[in-house]
Scaffold this active site. Structure first.
Site, PDB file in Angstrom:
ATOM      1  N   PHE A 144     -45.996 -12.493 -51.289  1.00  0.00           N
ATOM      2  CA  PHE A 144     -45.080 -12.880 -52.447  1.00  0.00           C
ATOM      3  C   PHE A 144     -45.765 -12.442 -53.936  1.00  0.00           C
ATOM      4  O   PHE A 144     -46.932 -13.142 -54.059  1.00  0.00           O
ATOM      5  CB  PHE A 144     -44.307 -13.909 -52.605  1.00  0.00           C
ATOM      6  CG  PHE A 144     -43.276 -13.982 -53.848  1.00  0.00           C
ATOM      7  CD1 PHE A 144     -41.848 -13.271 -53.357  1.00  0.00           C
ATOM      8  CD2 PHE A 144     -43.548 -14.392 -55.149  1.00  0.00           C
ATOM      9  CE1 PHE A 144     -41.260 -13.433 -54.373  1.00  0.00           C
ATOM     10  CE2 PHE A 144     -42.577 -14.336 -55.977  1.00  0.00           C
ATOM     11  CZ  PHE A 144     -41.207 -13.853 -55.876  1.00  0.00           C
ATOM     12  N   ASP A 229     -54.355 -12.999 -55.680  1.00  0.00           N
ATOM     13  CA  ASP A 229     -53.158 -13.296 -56.478  1.00  0.00           C
ATOM     14  C   ASP A 229     -53.034 -14.997 -56.485  1.00  0.00           C
ATOM     15  O   ASP A 229     -52.847 -15.338 -55.515  1.00  0.00           O
ATOM     16  CB  ASP A 229     -51.907 -12.786 -55.881  1.00  0.00           C
ATOM     17  CG  ASP A 229     -50.662 -13.298 -56.386  1.00  0.00           C
ATOM     18  OD1 ASP A 229     -50.699 -14.328 -57.216  1.00  0.00           O
ATOM     19  OD2 ASP A 229     -49.404 -12.840 -56.204  1.00  0.00           O
ATOM     20  N   LYS A 258     -48.144 -19.293 -63.711  1.00  0.00           N
ATOM     21  CA  LYS A 258     -47.411 -20.513 -63.524  1.00  0.00           C
ATOM     22  C   LYS A 258     -48.193 -21.871 -64.079  1.00  0.00           C
ATOM     23  O   LYS A 258     -48.132 -21.949 -65.515  1.00  0.00           O
ATOM     24  CB  LYS A 258     -47.667 -20.755 -61.944  1.00  0.00           C
ATOM     25  CG  LYS A 258     -46.759 -19.983 -61.263  1.00  0.00           C
ATOM     26  CD  LYS A 258     -46.481 -20.266 -59.821  1.00  0.00           C
ATOM     27  CE  LYS A 258     -45.396 -19.503 -58.907  1.00  0.00           C
ATOM     28  NZ  LYS A 258     -43.999 -20.003 -59.525  1.00  0.00           N
TER      29      LYS A 258
END
Length: 412
Positions: A144, A229, A258
């Site tokens: 993702f 990532d 985040k």
């Protein structure tokens, strides 16, 4: 109208239905506790999906945000600003990186990384050079990387691309942790390989050290860039400032978001001077990227997280959760596997509970516990990196009650 009462029903009346939020609405938080509109208290084992890693209403973050609010909110990128420069300096001094690009989110950071990789290949191999077709991007199944059309296509989960075709091309998805698959896919036409050191949405699956080392070796062999990532696992969650540090494998590009802003929207792409040189003026941009408010908060986040006290505390709390889940499982036999890194932990459900992970979230709310899923078969835990150990133990006690209730309902 602005003073009208709002509740969960209001969401169904005014919001696009792409989310299915909980039945309660949190209105305040402090540390690792939340309170809803009715005054009910919850222990937060989710951190806004690994975002509020220093907890809610952290006094130092609140202070620096208030100070910046009174100074300067926004500038276009025709200017730079002091908070952005301080954050970039802190990131480059703390990592492999020599250059930083700021965005608003993890998806945008990954979009920038993928565009940069193709532009770098174009500059060094294409345009009447040796390899004009060097455009392939290799990623992993069940990965993702965001919700833009490019990043959701690079992510290896078809459920997120259904109905959005035609999709960007020259993408190759391989099995995660499969060395042979990597060897077969990465070749002279590959411009980049992107990988999560720990797959989050895909089931909380850590990469093996051998796999990441093989990706590094193959990228070096074929002149491709290696992108990590670290949007979910970075900024201390792995027990190191960034997960690559624990693996001993250095990427060419790293993305972060985040937890970087502890809830204030901010993302970053970190890279080397050589690779960054392909983003010349006009090739990429972000109106809000490098916003002074976001960067002031993020700079303080990195300062607070990148300490032995916090990072060692992550490892200690990891052990407490894993031990607690093991004790629960001795009684209830609900999990077939518990895995993860640092404070990103997944409990994979046994066969009889397969597909029931959302039930744990819903029952958790009844018991005053906020938890996550990572697909239909995995319950995900991502508490604050500094959650008090008393809160951690109380949260585990509440979770055991959740497990017992879900199992009881299953046997009816």
């Amino acid at each position: 109208m602005s003073s009208a009462i709002v509740n969960r029903q209001t969401f169904d009346e005014v919001m696009v239905p792409n989310y299915s939020p909980a039945a309660f609405i949190p209105v305040s938080g402090k540390g690792s506790r939340l309170w809803d509109q009715d005054g009910n208290e919850y222990i937060d084992f989710a951190s806004g999906i690994a975002v509020t890693s220093l907890g809610h209403l952290h006094p130092e973050l609140t202070r620096v945000l208030h100070e910046q609010v009174d100074r300067l909110w926004h500038l276009s990128n025709t200017f730079t600003n002091e908070p952005a420069l301080r954050l970039a300096r802190r990131l480059t001094e703390s990592t492999f990186a020599e250059r930083v690009f700021f965005s608003n989110s993890g998806a945008e950071a990954n979009e920038a990384a993928l565009k940069l990789a193709r532009r770098y290949a174009f500059d060094h191999f294409g345009a009447e050079k040796t390899k004009p077709e060097k455009t392939k991007i290799v990623s992993c199944k069940q990965s993702f990387h965001g919700r833009t059309l490019f990043t959701v296509s690079v992510g290896g989960q078809p459920k997120y691309t259904e109905g959005f075709a035609p999709l960007p091309g020259d993408l190759d998805h391989i099995e995660f942790n499969d060395l042979a698959a990597a060897e077969a896919a990465i070749d002279a036409n590959t411009c980049a390989v992107i990988v999560e050191p720990v797959q989050g949405e895909g089931g909380v699956l850590p990469a093996t050290p051998e796999y990441l080392k093989k990706l590094r070796e193959l990228c070096d062999r074929h002149g491709a860039l290696l992108i990590f990532d670290e949007v979910q696992i970075g900024v201390g969650r792995a027990g190191t400032l960034f997960a690559y540090m624990g693996y001993g494998v250095t990427p060419d590009i790293l993305t972060s978001a985040k937890a970087l802003g502890n809830g204030f929207p901010v993302g970053a792409m970190l890279t080397t001077k050589k690779v960054a040189a392909s983003f010349v003026v006009g090739t990429h941009g972000s109106t809000y990227g490098g916003n002074p408010l976001a960067c002031a908060v993020a700079d303080k986040v990195i300062e607070l997280v990148n300490t032995p006290e916090v990072l060692d505390g992550v490892k200690r709390r990891h052990d407490l959760i894993v031990e607690g889940l093991a004790r629960i499982n001795e009684t209830h036999r609900a999990f077939r596997d518990v895995r993860g890194a640092g404070l990103l932990i997944g409990a994979e459900l046994t066969g009889e509970l397969a597909g029931k992970s959302k039930d744990f979230v819903n029952v958790g709310a009844k018991h005053g516990l906020v938890i996550l899923v990572a697909g239909p078969n995995v319950v995900r835990f991502a508490p604050s990196l500094v959650i008090p150990e008393d809160d951690l133990q109380e949260g585990l006690e509440r979770f055991e009650a959740v497990v017992a209730e879900v199992l009881a309902a299953q046997s009816v």
